[in-house]
Design a protein around this motif. Structure first.
Motif, short mmCIF file in Angstrom:
data_model
loop_
_atom_site.label_atom_id
_atom_site.label_comp_id
_atom_site.label_asym_id
_atom_site.label_seq_id
_atom_site.Cartn_x
_atom_site.Cartn_y
_atom_site.Cartn_z
N LEU A 120 28.96 40.34 42.25
CA LEU A 120 29.64 40.25 40.80
C LEU A 120 29.35 39.10 40.23
N GLU A 121 28.73 38.78 38.94
CA GLU A 121 28.47 37.81 38.38
C GLU A 121 29.63 37.01 37.74
N GLY A 122 30.04 35.92 37.65
CA GLY A 122 31.10 35.18 37.09
C GLY A 122 32.28 35.19 37.75
N VAL A 123 32.18 35.37 39.25
CA VAL A 123 33.49 35.53 40.02
C VAL A 123 33.56 34.44 40.84
N GLY A 124 34.13 33.47 40.61
CA GLY A 124 34.22 32.41 41.63
C GLY A 124 32.87 31.88 41.81
N ASP A 125 32.71 31.20 43.14
CA ASP A 125 31.34 30.64 43.67
C ASP A 125 30.66 31.80 44.06
N GLY A 126 30.92 33.14 43.96
CA GLY A 126 30.16 34.24 44.80
C GLY A 126 31.18 35.20 44.94
N ALA A 127 30.60 36.44 44.66
CA ALA A 127 31.31 37.45 44.90
C ALA A 127 30.54 38.89 45.37
N VAL A 128 30.94 39.76 46.10
CA VAL A 128 30.20 40.82 46.49
C VAL A 128 31.28 41.91 46.61
N VAL A 129 31.07 43.16 45.79
CA VAL A 129 32.11 44.44 46.34
C VAL A 129 30.95 45.35 46.67
N PHE A 130 31.71 46.08 47.97
CA PHE A 130 31.01 47.24 48.71
C PHE A 130 31.97 48.23 49.05
N ASP A 131 32.04 49.27 48.72
CA ASP A 131 32.77 50.54 49.28
C ASP A 131 34.06 50.26 48.84
N SER A 132 35.04 49.83 49.92
CA SER A 132 36.52 49.62 49.63
C SER A 132 36.96 48.16 49.80
N ALA B 155 36.11 44.03 48.57
CA ALA B 155 35.49 42.87 47.62
C ALA B 155 35.82 41.64 48.35
N VAL B 156 34.77 40.61 48.39
CA VAL B 156 34.95 39.40 48.92
C VAL B 156 34.63 38.38 47.81
N PHE B 157 35.11 37.24 47.69
CA PHE B 157 34.96 36.33 46.62
C PHE B 157 35.24 34.91 47.16
N THR B 158 34.53 33.89 46.88
CA THR B 158 34.95 32.64 47.19
C THR B 158 35.10 31.74 46.07
N SER B 159 35.76 30.66 46.15
CA SER B 159 35.98 29.33 45.28
C SER B 159 36.37 28.24 46.04
N GLY B 160 35.80 27.50 46.00
CA GLY B 160 35.90 26.08 46.81
C GLY B 160 36.34 26.38 48.30
N LEU C 185 38.22 48.31 42.02
CA LEU C 185 38.14 47.24 42.95
C LEU C 185 37.58 46.04 42.31
N GLU C 186 36.65 46.20 41.61
CA GLU C 186 35.78 45.10 41.06
C GLU C 186 36.80 44.41 40.15
N ARG C 187 37.16 45.39 39.08
CA ARG C 187 38.23 44.79 37.92
C ARG C 187 39.34 44.16 38.91
N LEU C 188 39.84 44.44 39.68
CA LEU C 188 41.06 43.80 40.62
C LEU C 188 40.48 42.34 41.00
N ALA C 189 39.50 42.53 41.61
CA ALA C 189 38.54 41.22 41.88
C ALA C 189 38.54 40.26 41.07
N ARG C 190 37.95 40.69 39.73
CA ARG C 190 37.95 39.70 38.80
C ARG C 190 39.12 39.28 38.04
#
Length: 131
Positions: free
Chosen positions: A74-86, A88-93, A120-125
């Motif tokens: 996922l571009e533009g989500v924190g310092d990195g983000a990936v969504v797969f199946d059910s 989503a993980v994302f990192t910030s600091g 799920l991607e939308r909710l992660a964003r």
């Protein structure tokens, strides 16, 4: 307001949870009377390993013959983000958010996901900037 496959246009509420003793904090996201996802915020040191776990889950699903989409960065989500199946993980600091779509089983034992991967991607964003 959020639009989801099972609940239509509805307000999403965030409810505090205490399920994971290692989580800095965690919440359930509920809409239309149903829990649609759980967010746990943990130490970001595990981000790379968690993304590798998602890649391994994808490889395993392919070996099983399941028709699943590849993990999506996922571009533009924190310092990195990936969504797969059910998931989503994302990192910030120093924080990593792990967002799971709630899964249910019907009377026949078939598993279904409360929200789609796109939802799920939308909710992660939405969740990532607030963590």
């Amino acid at each position: 307001t959020y639009t989801c496959a099972d609940c239509g246009d509805t307000e999403v509420t965030q409810v505090a949870l205490d399920l994971n003793k290692d989580a800095k904090y965690q919440f359930a996201y509920e809409a239309g009377g149903s829990r649609i996802a759980i967010l746990s915020v943990v130490d970001s040191a595990d981000y790379d390993a968690t993304v590798q776990d998602l890649d391994a889950a994808y490889a395993s699903a392919l070996e099983e013959g399941r028709d699943v989409a590849a993990p999506k960065v996922l571009e533009g989500v924190g310092d990195g983000a990936v969504v797969f199946d059910s998931t989503a993980v994302f990192t910030s600091g120093e924080d990593m958010g792990v967002l799971w779509a709630n899964t249910l089983k019907d009377a026949g034992g078939e598993q279904s996901v409360t929200i789609t991967t796109d939802e799920l991607e939308r909710l992660a964003r939405i969740a990532a900037p607030r963590m």
